[in-house]
Design a protein around this motif. Structure first.
Motif, PDB file in Angstrom:
ATOM      1  N   LYS A 152       0.834  -1.193   0.000  1.00 44.34           N
ATOM      2  CA  LYS A 152       0.000   0.000   0.000  1.00 44.34           C
ATOM      3  C   LYS A 152       0.870   1.245   0.000  1.00 44.34           C
ATOM      4  N   GLU A 155       1.934   2.032  -3.438  1.00 45.13           N
ATOM      5  CA  GLU A 155       0.849   2.670  -4.191  1.00 45.13           C
ATOM      6  C   GLU A 155       0.768   4.153  -3.869  1.00 45.13           C
ATOM      7  N   GLU A 156       0.883   4.484  -2.589  1.00 47.17           N
ATOM      8  CA  GLU A 156       0.850   5.889  -2.189  1.00 47.17           C
ATOM      9  C   GLU A 156       2.041   6.647  -2.782  1.00 47.17           C
TER      10      GLU A 156
END
Length: 458
Positions: A152, A155-156
């Protein structure tokens, strides 16, 4: 031959030795002190993870990137060989074929245009880079694929890269690049402002599709209008997307919130004037360019010829601390007849609430980055053991990644870079000095700045 890092960290001594070794079954071995982390330095795996998470997030999670014209490469090849920082490249953007009157009896081939030539060359200086640095600790490097938090985070990281590029694009939305503007106030913003913007773009003969990026307050005001919130328009409910987005509204394909609009003012310093020459001298490096908008205030009395809450535009920049201004972009020099009294302050006045535009108003060229030791040092990257340019097969967008290691800890670091150049509005016509281009060129007409009209400076 696979690269390994040997870091001698024993008895308080620190040393680093870079060498090559052969790993088993394609696995690299990372040595830190006298401990071997087998499988934790699988460069191919790490590169695949970066490519498979960061790049799609950059492309799909920042929808604003699709609002602009992007690089098609040159001569049919997307993203040619890597280029150097500061290098000028030839990019291409699509144009429409020219329509001609039909004359009966003409040969069907008369005036035919090869479809693969319907692109215009654009010179772009590759002078901007967005970068994120990611730490892969020795303890976590072996379990990357199973670490949901890590995935995650990647992705950020891709999202942050995309938003940095869009912020740099919006920084090009200035009077010198786009001379057309619609004056409004945030207090007076509603659905009618979008319709007014669409009407003005129509009058400017702007192409389609059209988009609008608005600051948070602007979008909140538009969304509060009953006509927007009534459900007559699709896409105004964006689920867990924190940014407001109105789709298919008032002639725009999408109107989207971009919180980083340059809507405020910034103080540049105090200033004095020489009335005989109309030259303004600022107390510090003003950083202004020809066409920038400024406003002035005074603790006592402004120099004669100047007024508060009045827009002036930079006309010339003789040095980093001096300038002359005009009451209009590219107009006559402002006649200043005395020095005034007291201390005077100069501010750059952005006041950009939103930008309504056709897709061809701004062009972004993204290319793979040529690597060299000097460039790596400039970017703060120590000697790397893996650098790779990756091309997104879906869009042709290019990314560059460096992998390197901190010898003391054995931790890996990935520097992920998007390397790009931007041309906007009048600058797309190719002049050496965009501000010298005549206003109302085709690309100038493709954009409309929606500017706060009632901001006051105390």
């Amino acid at each position: 031959v696979l690269v390994a890092v040997v870091a001698g960290i024993q008895h308080g001594a620190t040393a680093a030795l870079w060498s090559a070794c052969i790993g088993t079954a394609g696995v690299n071995y990372l040595f830190a002190g006298n401990k071997v982390f087998a499988g934790q330095c699988n460069v191919t795996l790490i590169q695949n993870i970066l490519s498979g998470v960061i790049f799609p997030a950059f492309r799909t999670k920042v929808p604003e990137l699709a609002f602009f014209s992007v690089d098609l490469g040159k001569s049919g090849s997307q993203m040619p060989a890597p280029v150097k920082y500061g290098q000028e490249v030839i990019s291409q953007m699509m144009v429409a074929p020219t329509a001609a009157s039909f004359t009966p009896g003409d040969d069907p081939t008369t005036g035919a245009v090869a479809v693969d030539t319907l692109a215009v060359d654009v010179k772009v200086k590759m002078d901007q880079a967005a970068i994120v640095n990611i730490k892969l600790t020795a303890a976590s490097a072996a379990v990357l694929m199973g670490d949901g938090v890590f995935m995650k985070s990647l992705e950020e990281a891709g999202i942050s890269l995309g938003r940095k590029v869009v912020a740099d694009v919006i920084a090009q939305v200035t009077q010198k690049n786009f001379s057309h503007e619609l004056l409004t106030t945030i207090a007076g913003t509603d659905y009618d402002v979008l319709e007014d913007a669409a009407t003005q773009l129509n009058a400017q003969a702007a192409a389609t599709p059209r988009y609008c990026l608005g600051g948070s307050s602007f979008m909140q005001a538009v969304g509060a209008d009953a006509r927007t919130a009534s459900g007559d328009y699709h896409g105004q409910r964006t689920g867990d997307d924190p940014y407001r987005s109105f789709t298919g509204i008032a002639g725009f394909r999408e109107v989207r919130e971009f919180p980083s609009m340059p809507s405020g003012t910034s103080t540049l310093g105090t200033f004095t004037v020489v009335a005989a020459t109309n030259v303004i001298t600022v107390s510090a490096n003003h950083g202004l360019a020809v066409g920038d908008r400024i406003r002035v205030t005074s603790a006592t009395t402004l120099p004669a010829g100047m007024a508060v809450n009045t827009d002036y535009y930079v006309l010339t920049v003789p040095s980093t601390t001096t300038l002359t201004v005009s009451a209009s972009i590219g107009g006559a020099v402002l006649d200043i007849t005395d020095t005034g009294t007291g201390a005077h302050t100069i501010k750059k006045f952005n006041a950009l609430n939103a930008f309504a535009f056709a897709q061809n108003s701004i062009h972004i060229a993204i290319r793979p980055l040529f690597s060299n030791d000097d460039l790596a040092a400039q970017l703060g990257i120590p000697r790397s053991f893996k650098r790779e340019n990756v091309i997104d097969p879906e869009t042709g967008l290019a990314f560059t990644t460096w992998l390197y290691q901190e010898p003391k800890t054995g931790d890996l670091y990935a520097a992920v870079i998007v390397f790009y150049g931007i041309r906007a509005g009048r600058a797309l016509t190719g002049a050496t000095n965009p501000a010298a281009e005549a206003a109302d060129s085709a690309f100038d007409r493709a954009g409309l700045r929606i500017v706060e009209s009632a901001s006051t400076l105390a």
